[in-house]
Write an enzyme that holds these catalytic residues in place. Structure first.
Site, PDB file in Angstrom:
ATOM      1  N   GLU A   1       0.067  -1.402  -0.136  1.00  0.00           N
ATOM      2  CA  GLU A   1      -0.051  -0.223   0.517  1.00  0.00           C
ATOM      3  C   GLU A   1       0.912   1.569  -0.295  1.00  0.00           C
ATOM      4  OE1 GLU A   1      -4.033  -0.944   1.920  1.00  0.00           O
ATOM      5  OE2 GLU A   1      -2.031  -1.510   3.230  1.00  0.00           O
TER       6      GLU A   1
ATOM      7  N   GLU B   1      -4.866  -9.478   3.571  1.00  0.00           N
ATOM      8  CA  GLU B   1      -5.484  -9.173   4.980  1.00  0.00           C
ATOM      9  C   GLU B   1      -6.145  -9.866   5.172  1.00  0.00           C
ATOM     10  OE1 GLU B   1      -2.501  -5.044   3.811  1.00  0.00           O
ATOM     11  OE2 GLU B   1      -4.045  -6.914   3.356  1.00  0.00           O
TER      12      GLU B   1
END
Length: 247
Positions: free
Chosen positions: A107, A127
């Protein structure tokens, strides 16, 4: 002990996350120091471009889960994960990705303007394997960058892709042999730094604006009355390199 190192290389700032024993995972200290490094980049008129990388052959394994379990936050209020993913920087930022860029590490790379990837780098958003989602920009930015179904596969399976695949999908601007990403990123930074700083900032502002046409009109009006535009036109007419002042 500093968790983030900075080095000025010409008109670029090389920013290195320096926790190789933890695969450069982001804890509160890393987030604070990275945020401070980005502030220094923004504040210095001599610096035109930032290059973000990680020490020890790894970009970042993402959130430091051990630190998180102890109550540490890898986010900076208003600036997102690592003090980067929601930061509105005016200066270009290049990610030089070696090894793992997982979770928040991926990210942070997505939060940069350009990505240079090692061929064997690993980009992933795992995640969902931990009951979470990629809330540091992954679920927002990835579907904007690559085809929808490929983005959904990465987000829903949590499985990584390598640097070569990232390049073929258009996620990486350059794909290079392992160990060469920082050097290539700094070369790109040199190319970018030849251009007018006000224009570079305007490009970034328009691109991230919700109403890009309105933002473009505002930015071009500001640029047209700047000293840099006059210098750019004069330098072209005089067949010389422009001398930007950022005004």
């Amino acid at each position: 002990m500093n968790e983030v190192r900075t080095e000025r290389v010409g008109s670029a700032m090389l920013i290195t996350i320096d926790r190789p024993a933890a695969r450069n995972a982001v804890n509160a200290a890393v987030a604070a120091e990275l945020s401070a490094a980005l502030d220094e980049l923004e504040a210095s008129p001599e610096l035109r471009v930032g290059v973000l990388t990680g020490a020890g052959g790894t970009f970042s394994a993402g959130m430091d889960l051990k630190a998180a379990l102890q109550g540490e936050s890898p986010e900076i209020a208003g600036r997102g994960f690592g003090g980067l993913t929601e930061a509105e920087l005016t200066k270009p930022l290049i990610a030089a990705v070696e090894g793992f860029a997982m979770g928040g590490g991926f990210e942070m790379a997505l939060g940069c303007d350009l990505i240079v990837a090692a061929e064997d780098a690993k980009f992933g958003l795992p995640e969902v394997k931990r009951g979470l989602i990629a809330a540091g920009g992954g679920v927002v930015r990835l579907p904007e960058r690559i085809p929808h179904h490929i983005a959904m596969e990465i987000l829903l399976t949590g499985e990584p892709i390598d640097g070569v695949r990232a390049g073929s999908l258009g996620l990486a601007n350059r794909v290079v042999p392992a160990g060469e990403t920082a050097a290539v990123a700094l070369q790109l930074a040199e190319q970018i730094a030849l251009n007018a700083p006000l224009a570079l900032a305007a490009v970034k502002k328009v691109v991230r604006s919700a109403d890009r046409w309105a933002a473009q009109r505002t930015e071009i009006a500001r640029l047209m009355i700047s000293a840099d535009v006059r210098e750019g036109m004069t330098a072209f007419a005089e067949r010389r390199a422009p001398q930007w002042t950022g005004r």
